[in-house]
Design a protein around this motif. Structure first.
Motif, PDB file in Angstrom:
ATOM      1  N   HIS A 195       0.822  -1.207   0.000  1.00 40.24           N
ATOM      2  CA  HIS A 195       0.000   0.000   0.000  1.00 40.24           C
ATOM      3  C   HIS A 195       0.860   1.264   0.000  1.00 40.24           C
ATOM      4  CE1 HIS A 195      -3.910   1.935   0.679  1.00 40.24           C
ATOM      5  NE2 HIS A 195      -3.301   2.773   1.494  1.00 40.24           N
ATOM      6  N   HIS A 230      -0.071   2.220   6.377  1.00 36.17           N
ATOM      7  CA  HIS A 230       0.548   3.544   6.325  1.00 36.17           C
ATOM      8  C   HIS A 230       1.708   3.698   7.298  1.00 36.17           C
ATOM      9  CE1 HIS A 230      -3.823   4.239   5.297  1.00 36.17           C
ATOM     10  NE2 HIS A 230      -3.175   4.426   4.173  1.00 36.17           N
ATOM     11  N   HIS A 251      -7.300  10.311   3.329  1.00 36.82           N
ATOM     12  CA  HIS A 251      -6.044  10.946   2.947  1.00 36.82           C
ATOM     13  C   HIS A 251      -6.221  12.412   2.561  1.00 36.82           C
ATOM     14  CE1 HIS A 251      -3.576   7.501   3.388  1.00 36.82           C
ATOM     15  NE2 HIS A 251      -4.254   6.776   2.536  1.00 36.82           N
TER      16      HIS A 251
END
Ligand SMILES: [Fe+2]
Length: 251
Positions: A3, A66, A241
């Protein structure tokens, strides 16, 4: 499935974690599943390197959507990430596992990785001052998550957190009961201001009134109410985001 990845002054670090493509799942619409037996590893490559230069370091199987940031400390590479025990474990829409702040320290001399949990509360979507990406950032900003066991979607929490990454201490900005946040984005006060001298910006949704707001928080007075709130005329769907692009006059 990869990711995201990490950058430091001289390296990139890839996270080869076992959310794996599974052709048999295509019929169900989401062809990924967690496969703990596939193991997990971090790949360190010089920023000007090639495939042949990647060094692999084994870690415990997990998943990270993340990272917060990464930096070099001598022959160590330090990464702060939101680590979860697994992802998509039992179904295609399984968000039962969520991330928590962890610190990984890669020792390039011994070939080992030290894994340390910083916080036992769920949080993800970590950011630092963009000027500190790849450097030894002191402050990381995360969005709280509402906890485990949510089957349909990851549920965003009602707080933003400012971590001192050197000590692990955390300051909370409470968004209000029933208010969900989004990725906390840092905007510097000026091009040469100090690391936390500026504002943290986040898009919030008040689930009781269905109102969306953009809030601006003083990063050095983080637990105080926002210094400004932009009341948006429409509900903004969750997306998490965000980015801040400074005025060109500032750079
Ligand atoms: Fe993402």
């Amino acid at each position: 499935m990869m990711h995201d990845f990490n950058v430091t002054r001289n390296h990139v670090v890839f996270m080869d974690l076992p959310v794996c493509f599974n052709l048999d799942l295509l019929g169900s619409g989401f062809p990924f599943s967690f496969n703990r037996d596939a193991g997990a590893r971090l790949g360190v490559m010089p920023r000007n390197g090639t495939n042949a230069d990647v060094r692999w370091f084994e870690i415990d199987p997990c998943y990270v959507f993340h990272p917060v940031n990464a930096h070099e400390d001598g022959n160590m590479i330090v990464l702060h990430v939101s680590r979860q025990d697994e992802a998509f474990g039992t179904s295609n829409d399984d968000y039962a596992e969520v991330g928590r702040l962890w610190k990984w320290t890669i020792d390039l001399d011994t070939g080992t990785v030290t894994e340390a949990q910083i916080d036992d509360r769920p949080g993800d979507f970590g950011r630092v001052d963009d000027r500190m990406i790849g450097l030894d950032a002191r402050y990381g900003y995360l969005m709280a998550l509402a906890g485990e066991g949510n089957s349909e979607e990851p549920v965003y929490g009602s707080a933003l957190w400012k971590y001192d990454l050197t000590t692990g201490t955390c300051t909370e900005h409470h968004l209000g009961d029933g208010v969900r946040g989004a990725e906390p984005v840092f905007a510097a006060a000026s091009a040469d201001s100090g690391e936390d001298e500026g504002w943290v910006i986040s898009l919030t949704h008040d689930t009781s009134s269905d109102q969306s707001r953009l809030i601006i928080v003083d990063a050095q007075d983080f637990s105080a109410p926002p210094v400004a709130t932009v009341h948006l005329p429409r509900r903004v769907p969750y997306g998490a985001h965000g980015s801040w692009v400074p005025d060109t006059a500032m750079v």
